[in-house]
Design a protein around this motif. Structure first.
Motif, short mmCIF file in Angstrom:
data_model
loop_
_atom_site.label_atom_id
_atom_site.label_comp_id
_atom_site.label_asym_id
_atom_site.label_seq_id
_atom_site.Cartn_x
_atom_site.Cartn_y
_atom_site.Cartn_z
N GLN A 174 0.74 0.83 -3.39
CA GLN A 174 2.06 0.65 -4.47
C GLN A 174 0.92 -1.06 -5.16
N GLU A 175 -0.19 -1.36 -3.97
CA GLU A 175 -1.17 -1.93 -4.33
C GLU A 175 -2.10 -2.82 -5.12
N SER A 176 -2.60 -0.78 -4.93
CA SER A 176 -3.77 -0.55 -5.23
C SER A 176 -3.16 -0.22 -7.44
N GLN A 221 -1.01 -1.51 -8.94
CA GLN A 221 -0.80 -2.43 -9.03
C GLN A 221 -2.22 -3.79 -9.88
N THR A 222 -3.49 -3.18 -8.82
CA THR A 222 -4.32 -3.76 -9.31
C THR A 222 -4.90 -3.25 -10.34
N TRP A 239 2.38 0.10 -14.24
CA TRP A 239 2.16 -0.16 -12.85
C TRP A 239 3.39 1.22 -12.41
#
Length: 496
Positions: free
Chosen positions: A295-297, A299-300, A309
């Motif tokens: 998820q973080e990747s 979103q980035t 995202w």
């Protein structure tokens, strides 16, 4: 007589003055001896207040602000009046009906079924949608086929809802029928409870089921308990003042005649396609186990390339099922299944590196998105981009040319998606610039990603609700502990 002429003048001019920003002039037009109508009050105040309940079929905070069927429809009504829309949230249906016509809202827009139960105090507009009431059971258990099969089982419905009213009607014919009612639930919650086996059965509207069936694949339709289709409408208080009520009916008639209602129904419901049970169950499990890792990747990358995202998440699931080492027989690899040529063009040196793959896929998607013709806007621009991502920009353009040749609109995905499969037929592809293509694949590709995208979005909404509930519970525990410590401290001081 003079007052009546002034009132008629006001009704003709309030809306145009509001649109011109001359709200400050409105009080000067309303005669001191004239009691403003409901419509005049809305126009004078510059806002339409509605009562609704937060949920997937009504309104919710979406990726770009408030969204949802009821929100979009009510917002369009407010826009037609030239005023702002203000929503008062009410979780309980009884509270919704009791609040209509008060300072909290001029009308209720909350997925309400037209019902005789509230006829003494409520009047409904013309309907904007028809639904059926569906009994849900858990896949793997015995499917009920009659009301008698429900005897002795746990059945849950939302309190003061049309479903509860229908159960009471059925009980007159089937005295042994029993059920439980709960007010602090949305229909999507009922689906979850059936899916995880917490209750045997639940009753939801067909549109809610259609919207969330991929999220809770074990919650299946058994049969409809409706005596016939139920109509959804807005609720107004019973009153001799028909001004706002009549204008709402005029708006709904116009929206039906000009196709806006049909377009909204298609956007929110008609394009939803169910997965088979195995695929839906696997996807639901991977939402919990795999998506959080990436998820973080996602979103980035989405932030870097100004994308959604959750859409990137849906694309990567379609491509690799969130498996960073995925490989196809055609040689594409990684989370976003990039070809060697595309990877090199996007600066990806290692296709099996999930961060590189996600970033490269997002960059490539953005590049295609920016190439889509300017005349294609809104959701259609995204669907065309997805199709081009899958089949190539050239083939997508060929399909647009075929669409235009055959009388369709080349800027509308609905039209082009019907003509894309023709690229596999010689009589058509031999006339195109880029020739043969497996034209049915991008249609399926776009449909799948739209399904995944909607389901991911709702999964995130549910996660946020759970986090908020957990935080509230923690806050209550902290407050209780603090009060306990303070009480002990006071006791200790008194002992001294």
């Amino acid at each position: 007589m003079q007052d009546r002429k002034l009132s008629l003048y006001n009704l003709r001019n309030l809306r145009s003055l509001t649109k011109l920003g001359l709200v400050a002039c409105l009080p000067l037009l309303v005669s001191a001896s004239h009691t403003p109508t409901a419509l005049e009050t809305v126009l004078t105040e510059g806002k339409l207040k509605i009562i609704s309940r937060n949920g997937p079929t009504t309104y919710y905070e979406g990726r770009q602000g408030l969204d949802g069927y009821e929100y979009k429809l009510a917002k369009a009504f407010a826009d037609s009046l030239g005023v702002e829309l203000e929503i008062t949230e009410e979780e309980n249906f009884r509270g919704i009906f009791n609040s209509v016509g008060s300072y909290r809202g001029e009308l209720a827009a909350a997925g309400l079924s037209i019902s005789k139960e509230h006829a003494d105090n409520i009047r409904f507009t013309k309907p904007y949608m028809t639904v059926t009431q569906e009994l849900l059971y858990r896949s793997g258990s015995k499917r009920p086929t009659s009301i008698e099969d429900l005897y002795g089982k746990s059945i849950l419905v939302i309190s003061n809802s049309a479903h509860a009213e229908r159960m009471r009607q059925l009980q007159k014919q089937y005295p042994e029928l029993r059920w439980h009612e709960q007010s602090d639930l949305e229909m999507i919650d009922l689906m979850e409870l059936v899916d995880n086996g917490a209750v045997d059965y639940a009753v939801v509207d067909s549109n809610s089921y259609k919207l969330s069936r991929n999220l809770y694949p074990r919650a299946r339709k058994a049969f409809s308990i409706s005596d016939n289709e139920k109509s959804l409408a807005w609720a107004f208080p019973k009153s001799s003042d028909n001004s706002l009520f009549d204008r709402a009916n005029e708006f709904l008639t116009e929206a039906e005649d000009d196709g806006r209602l049909a377009a909204m129904n298609k956007r929110f419901y008609s394009d939803m396609h169910t997965m088979d049970a195995g695929s839906a169950t696997t996807f639901a499990r991977r939402l919990e186990t795999r998506l959080p890792k990436w998820q973080e990747s996602l979103q980035t990358a989405a932030q870097e390339f100004d994308l959604d995202w959750q859409l990137l998440a849906a694309i990567s699931y379609q491509e690799s099922h969130w498996n960073p080492r995925a490989r196809s027989h055609t040689g594409v690899r990684g989370m976003m299944m990039l070809t060697k040529v595309t990877a090199k063009e996007m600066g990806v040196t290692n296709r099996l590196d999930p961060e590189q793959s996600i970033s490269g896929g997002a960059k490539y998607f953005r590049k295609i998105f920016d190439r889509i013709p300017e005349g294609i806007q809104g959701p259609d621009r995204t669907w065309f981009t997805l199709a081009a991502y899958n089949i190539g920009f050239g083939h997508m353009e060929d399909a647009r040319v075929l669409t235009e040749r055959m009388g369709g609109n080349p800027d509308k995905w609905e039209d082009v998606s019907k003509h894309l499969p023709l690229l596999a037929k010689r009589q058509y592809y031999r006339t195109t610039r880029h020739g043969y293509a497996r034209g049915w694949e991008p249609v399926e590709y776009v449909r799948n990603i739209r399904n995944f995208h909607n389901t991911i979005a709702w999964h995130q909404q549910i996660q946020q609700r759970r986090l908020a509930a957990a935080q509230q519970s923690n806050d209550e525990i902290t407050a209780t502990n603090a009060a306990y410590r303070n009480n002990n401290a006071e006791r200790s001081t008194s002992l001294l």
